[in-house]
Motif scaffolding. Structure first.
Motif, short mmCIF file in Angstrom:
data_model
loop_
_atom_site.label_atom_id
_atom_site.label_comp_id
_atom_site.label_asym_id
_atom_site.label_seq_id
_atom_site.Cartn_x
_atom_site.Cartn_y
_atom_site.Cartn_z
N THR A 1 1.16 -1.04 -0.09
CA THR A 1 -0.42 -0.06 -0.07
C THR A 1 1.04 1.18 0.15
OG1 THR A 1 -1.52 1.55 1.36
CG2 THR A 1 -0.28 0.24 2.31
N THR A 2 0.07 2.29 -0.58
CA THR A 2 0.62 4.04 -0.16
C THR A 2 -0.85 4.47 0.48
OG1 THR A 2 1.99 4.32 -1.60
CG2 THR A 2 2.12 6.10 -1.13
N MET A 3 -0.17 5.08 1.18
CA MET A 3 -1.20 5.69 2.07
C MET A 3 -0.76 7.33 2.43
SD MET A 3 -2.47 3.00 4.88
CE MET A 3 -0.94 2.92 5.45
N ARG A 4 -2.27 7.92 2.35
CA ARG A 4 -1.64 9.72 2.60
C ARG A 4 -2.72 10.07 3.79
NH1 ARG A 4 0.04 13.17 -2.16
NH2 ARG A 4 -1.64 13.60 -3.04
N SER A 5 -2.68 10.61 4.54
CA SER A 5 -3.81 11.45 5.16
C SER A 5 -3.25 13.25 6.06
CB SER A 5 -2.93 10.60 6.83
OG SER A 5 -4.79 10.82 7.83
N PHE A 6 -4.49 13.36 6.15
CA PHE A 6 -4.17 14.43 6.15
C PHE A 6 -6.25 14.85 6.80
CE2 PHE A 6 -5.85 15.97 2.46
CZ PHE A 6 -4.69 15.15 0.94
N PRO A 7 -5.96 16.22 7.21
CA PRO A 7 -7.51 16.65 7.77
C PRO A 7 -8.76 16.12 6.89
CG PRO A 7 -5.67 17.79 8.91
CD PRO A 7 -4.49 17.37 7.68
N GLY A 8 -9.07 15.76 7.36
CA GLY A 8 -10.68 15.74 6.19
C GLY A 8 -10.46 14.95 4.84
N LEU A 9 -9.02 13.56 5.02
CA LEU A 9 -9.46 12.77 4.18
C LEU A 9 -8.26 12.11 4.21
CD1 LEU A 9 -10.09 11.95 0.96
CD2 LEU A 9 -8.39 13.84 -0.07
N GLY A 10 -8.00 10.39 4.00
CA GLY A 10 -7.42 9.76 4.12
C GLY A 10 -7.19 9.57 2.83
N THR A 11 -6.43 8.44 1.71
CA THR A 11 -6.12 7.67 0.44
C THR A 11 -5.60 6.73 0.60
OG1 THR A 11 -4.91 9.39 -0.20
CG2 THR A 11 -6.92 10.14 -0.85
N GLY A 12 -5.53 5.92 0.25
CA GLY A 12 -4.65 4.57 0.25
C GLY A 12 -5.11 3.94 -1.04
N THR A 13 -4.03 3.65 -1.63
CA THR A 13 -3.96 2.91 -3.15
C THR A 13 -3.61 1.11 -2.35
OG1 THR A 13 -1.76 3.44 -3.43
CG2 THR A 13 -3.44 4.40 -4.68
N TRP A 14 -4.19 0.47 -2.76
CA TRP A 14 -4.21 -0.74 -2.84
C TRP A 14 -3.82 -2.38 -3.37
CZ3 TRP A 14 -3.81 -1.02 3.11
CH2 TRP A 14 -4.43 0.61 3.56
N ALA A 15 -2.54 -3.26 -3.18
CA ALA A 15 -2.87 -4.24 -3.69
C ALA A 15 -2.58 -5.45 -2.56
CB ALA A 15 -0.78 -4.67 -4.56
N VAL A 16 -3.54 -6.57 -2.75
CA VAL A 16 -4.06 -7.32 -1.46
C VAL A 16 -4.13 -8.56 -2.59
CG1 VAL A 16 -5.24 -7.70 0.48
CG2 VAL A 16 -5.11 -5.24 -0.39
N GLY A 17 -4.46 -9.77 -1.95
CA GLY A 17 -4.44 -10.90 -2.57
C GLY A 17 -4.69 -12.45 -1.51
N ASN A 18 -5.39 -12.62 -0.57
CA ASN A 18 -5.01 -14.31 -0.16
C ASN A 18 -5.08 -13.91 0.90
OD1 ASN A 18 -6.35 -16.89 0.26
ND2 ASN A 18 -3.62 -17.03 0.59
N LEU A 19 -6.26 -12.32 1.63
CA LEU A 19 -6.96 -11.65 2.90
C LEU A 19 -7.92 -11.62 2.67
CD1 LEU A 19 -3.86 -9.17 3.15
CD2 LEU A 19 -3.84 -11.09 4.67
N GLN A 20 -8.40 -11.42 4.53
CA GLN A 20 -10.00 -11.11 5.04
C GLN A 20 -8.96 -10.15 5.87
OE1 GLN A 20 -13.79 -13.11 5.52
NE2 GLN A 20 -12.80 -12.67 7.69
N VAL A 21 -10.02 -9.33 5.88
CA VAL A 21 -10.00 -8.08 6.94
C VAL A 21 -10.80 -7.71 7.25
CG1 VAL A 21 -7.34 -7.35 6.02
CG2 VAL A 21 -9.16 -5.76 5.02
#
Length: 328
Positions: free
Chosen positions: A52-72
Motif C-alpha cells: 500500500t501507499t497511504m496519505r492522510s491529512f485533515p478531512g481525507l485519507g487516501t490509500g492505494t492497495w494491492a491485496v491477495g488471499n486476505l480477509q480484513v
C-alpha cells in the motif's frame, strides 16, 4: 481500508518487506493495530500479500492497495478506536473484493465502488490478487452535502457512473500532486468531497457546488494528464483529447482558459519541459537533438530551437553540452 496516521507524507509498506515467517505477525501488529485498524487473516494456507501507499491529512485519507488471499475485519475492538465518525469508500480497479456489513454482502468487480461505515463491524475479503483505492472521509463533512447519508452505506454504486470515473481518476492523479501547503491539501480535500457526494447522491446545492469546483478540477486534471501522456503523438489535437475525455473541444478549451492557458500553450510548454529533461539527462546523450525534438512531438526543428531558447534562455545544444560536462 484506512489510515490514522496524521502526516500528509506518503506511507508505503509491503508484506514483501518482511521475512515470510514474520509477515502475518507484522501485518497484525504494525498495519492492523497501529495504522489500518483492521484485523487481517489469510483466507487460505497459501501465500498472501498486501502492499500500500497511504496519505492522510485533515478531512481525507487516501490509500492505494494491492491485496491477495486476505480477509480484513473491522472488529468491535477497532470500532472503539476513536474513528467512528469516518466513512470509507472503496473503489476496485482490478480483481474481486467481497465486503460485508449490516447483514449485507456485496461482491465488487473492477470499476465498482461501495461506501462503508467505520462505526460498525465489517469484513473485506480478497480471494485473489486485487487492486483498489480507499478514501477515508469524516461523516460530519459529507452529511451537509448528501441527504440521508446513512442510507448510502452498502448501497451499490454503478460502475458506469460518470462521477465515479471522475473520482477514481482524480484520486489517481492527486498522488502526483505536490501538496506542500495546508491550502493545497484543503483544495484537494474539497474536490474529493465534492466528487464523493456526487457519486453517492449530493443534494441540489452540493451538486451545483461540485460542478463548479470538484468536477471542474477533476476534468482539468484528466485533460492535462491526457495531454502529457500523448505528447509524442504528432496527431495530438484538442479534438482527440476532447473525444477521449468525452467532452466537446470548446469545453476543453474553456477549462484550460480558466486555468490561465490554452491548449496550444499547454502542449508547447509540456513538450519543451520534456525535451529539456531528455537533453539534460546524461542517460540520453546518445539521442540527437533532432531525435529528442521529434520524440516529444515537434515536427519543425527550427521552431523547436526557437521556442526552446525563448523559454530557457539557452539553446538545446547548450543544454546538451552541459550534460556532457556533467557526465565527464
Amino acid at each position: 481500508m484506512t489510515s490514522t496516521v496524521p502526516d500528509c507524507d506518503p506511507i508505503r509498506f509491503s508484506t514483501c518487506d518482511w521475512a515470510e515467517r514474520d509477515r502475518l505477525a507484522a501485518l497484525r501488529e504494525l498495519c492492523g493495530r497501529e495504522i489500518m485498524k483492521l484485523a487481517p487473516e489469510p483466507l487460505s494456507g497459501g501465500p498472501f500479500h498486501l502492499a500500500t501507499t497511504m496519505r492522510s491529512f485533515p478531512g481525507l485519507g487516501t490509500g492505494t492497495w494491492a491485496v491477495g488471499n486476505l480477509q480484513v475485519a473491522r472488529t468491535r475492538e477497532f470500532v472503539r478506536d476513536g474513528n467512528s465518525d469516518d466513512l470509507l469508500m472503496l473503489v476496485v480497479s482490478s480483481g474481486v473484493q467481497t465486503v460485508s456489513q449490516r447483514g449485507w454482502e456485496r461482491t465488487l468487480n473492477a470499476g465498482d465502488a461501495c461506501l462503508m461505515s467505520m462505526a460498525e463491524t465489517a469484513t473485506m475479503s480478497y480471494p485473489s490478487s486485487s487492486h483498489l483505492t480507499s478514501l477515508r472521509l469524516p461523516r460530519r463533512m459529507l452529511a451537509p452535502l448528501v441527504p440521508n447519508l446513512d442510507d448510502a452505506v452498502m448501497r451499490p454504486v454503478p460502475r458506469d457512473a460518470h462521477a465515479l470515473r471522475l473520482l477514481a481518476r482524480y484520486v489517481e492523479l492527486s498522488d502526483g500532486f505536490e501538496l506542500t501547503t495546508p491550502e493545497l491539501r484543503h483544495v484537494v480535500t474539497n474536490h474529493v468531497h465534492d466528487l464523493v457526494a456526487l457519486v453517492i447522491g449530493a443534494n441540489r446545492d452540493a451538486t451545483a457546488q461540485a460542478n463548479g469546483r470538484g468536477v471542474r478540477a477533476a476534468r482539468l486534471a484528466a485533460i492535462k494528464a491526457d495531454i502529457v501522456e500523448n505528447l509524442g503523438r504528432h496527431d495530438l489535437t484538442i479534438g482527440a483529447v476532447a473525444a477521449r475525455q468525452r467532452l466537446t473541444p470548446r469545453h476543453v478549451q474553456r477549462l484550460l482558459e480558466g486555468d490561465g492557458t490554452t491548449f496550444s500553450e499547454f502542449v508547447l510548454g509540456q513538450r519543451l519541459v520534456r525535451a529539456h529533461r531528455l537533453l539534460a539527462d546524461p542517460r540520453f546523450l546518445d539521442r540527437s537533438i533532432s531525435t529528442v525534438a521529434f520524440e516529444v512531438g515537434f515536427g519543425d526543428l527550427s521552431y523547436f530551437n526557437r521556442t526552446f531558447r525563448k523559454l530557457y534562455g539557452a539553446t538545446p545544444s547548450d543544454v546538451r553540452a552541459a550534460a556532457w560536462r556533467d557526465r565527464r
